[in-house]
Design an enzyme around this catalytic site. Structure first.
Site, mmCIF file in Angstrom:
data_model
loop_
_atom_site.group_PDB
_atom_site.id
_atom_site.type_symbol
_atom_site.label_atom_id
_atom_site.label_comp_id
_atom_site.label_asym_id
_atom_site.label_seq_id
_atom_site.Cartn_x
_atom_site.Cartn_y
_atom_site.Cartn_z
ATOM 1 N N CYS A 51 0.835 -1.198 0.000
ATOM 2 C CA CYS A 51 0.000 0.000 0.000
ATOM 3 C C CYS A 51 0.871 1.250 0.000
ATOM 4 O O CYS A 51 1.984 1.254 0.535
ATOM 5 C CB CYS A 51 -0.911 -0.005 1.226
ATOM 6 S SG CYS A 51 -2.069 1.400 1.287
ATOM 7 N N ASP A 88 0.419 3.799 1.692
ATOM 8 C CA ASP A 88 0.378 4.394 3.029
ATOM 9 C C ASP A 88 1.791 4.688 3.527
ATOM 10 O O ASP A 88 2.680 3.833 3.455
ATOM 11 C CB ASP A 88 -0.336 3.431 3.985
ATOM 12 C CG ASP A 88 -0.673 4.071 5.319
ATOM 13 O OD1 ASP A 88 0.262 4.476 6.038
ATOM 14 O OD2 ASP A 88 -1.866 4.152 5.666
ATOM 15 N N ARG A 113 3.053 4.797 6.306
ATOM 16 C CA ARG A 113 3.525 4.013 7.449
ATOM 17 C C ARG A 113 4.088 2.658 7.042
ATOM 18 O O ARG A 113 4.698 1.967 7.862
ATOM 19 C CB ARG A 113 2.376 3.798 8.439
ATOM 20 C CG ARG A 113 1.818 5.083 9.034
ATOM 21 C CD ARG A 113 0.504 4.843 9.737
ATOM 22 N NE ARG A 113 -0.558 4.480 8.784
ATOM 23 C CZ ARG A 113 -1.805 4.212 9.147
ATOM 24 N NH1 ARG A 113 -2.150 4.268 10.430
ATOM 25 N NH2 ARG A 113 -2.713 3.901 8.227
ATOM 26 N N HIS A 121 -2.277 -3.885 5.095
ATOM 27 C CA HIS A 121 -2.009 -3.463 6.472
ATOM 28 C C HIS A 121 -3.316 -3.087 7.164
ATOM 29 O O HIS A 121 -4.251 -2.583 6.522
ATOM 30 C CB HIS A 121 -1.029 -2.284 6.512
ATOM 31 C CG HIS A 121 -1.572 -1.010 5.941
ATOM 32 N ND1 HIS A 121 -2.102 -0.008 6.708
ATOM 33 C CD2 HIS A 121 -1.685 -0.582 4.661
ATOM 34 C CE1 HIS A 121 -2.504 0.986 5.934
ATOM 35 N NE2 HIS A 121 -2.262 0.657 4.679
ATOM 36 N N CYS A 180 -6.099 0.391 7.112
ATOM 37 C CA CYS A 180 -5.891 0.878 5.743
ATOM 38 C C CYS A 180 -6.987 1.860 5.362
ATOM 39 O O CYS A 180 -8.170 1.508 5.354
ATOM 40 C CB CYS A 180 -5.873 -0.299 4.773
ATOM 41 S SG CYS A 180 -5.646 0.181 3.044
#
Length: 208
Positions: A41, A43, A45, A97, A100
């Site tokens: 992803c 993202d 993080r 994750h 999400c």
């Protein structure tokens, strides 16, 4: 964020690398030979190499919203074909994750503009598994389960491709589904049964 700090960090990173291995960048410039393709992803993080404890040259990475593998997305399909056919990676990993934002957005009844066609693919995963998901009363746990099921379905999408089927037949390449728990930092192997999914879809998706 002060962008000047980024360049200072880069200088420090170079010093650290050269201190550990004076030939690090010379070796890196000669080419790449990663054994893993990581589809994750976007993202911020989810730092692919860092969470696996790997470094430059060790993993080929593709990231998009909610780690999707969509057959008409030329970006991800180009990455898959290059990694599998040219780089000859040994394993392909789809890593979702928990928490999400893309998965959560797909579960909302809201018009999200340009994101609608992308999130529809996640909504399709919900549709396929809606009975199981609707039986989960805790909303957060339902989100987490959809994250897992989405990873599973993207693994299946990979198994449908000619590149993966041929590489599995010729050299034993496998597809794996993982989830990164942002609350603990732990990587969770969903233990996708590659051979089972391959045998189930071959009647329709046998391409090689």
């Amino acid at each position: 964020m002060d962008l000047n700090k980024v360049f200072e960090n880069n200088k420090n990173w170079i010093k650290e690398r050269l201190s550990a291995d004076p030939n690090f960048f010379e070796s890196l410039s000669k080419g790449q030979n990663p054994e893993l393709l990581f589809i994750g992803c976007s993202d911020s993080r989810v730092a692919a190499e860092e969470l696996m404890g790997l470094g430059p040259g060790e993993v080929f990475v593709h990231r998009n919203i909610a780690n999707m593998v969509i057959s008409i997305d030329l970006n991800v399909m180009s990455v898959v074909n290059y990694a599998v056919n040219q780089l000859q990676v040994k394993d392909v990993i789809v890593c979702g994750h928990y928490a999400c934002g893309g998965v959560k957005a797909a579960m909302q009844s809201e018009d999200l503009g340009i994101l609608n066609p992308w999130l529809r693919n996640i909504r399709d995963v919900y549709r396929i598994h809606r009975n199981k998901l609707n039986a989960i009363t805790d909303e957060e746990k339902r989100y987490d389960r959809l994250v897992e099921l989405n990873v599973q379905e993207q693994c299946v999408n990979l198994i449908k491709t000619a590149a993966v089927q041929k590489a599995n037949r010729d050299r034993g390449l496998k597809v794996h589904g993982w989830v990164f728990d942002v609350k603990t930092g732990k990587l969770i192997d969903l233990k996708i049964d590659f051979d089972k999914y391959l045998s189930k879809i071959m009647e329709i998706y046998h391409l090689e």
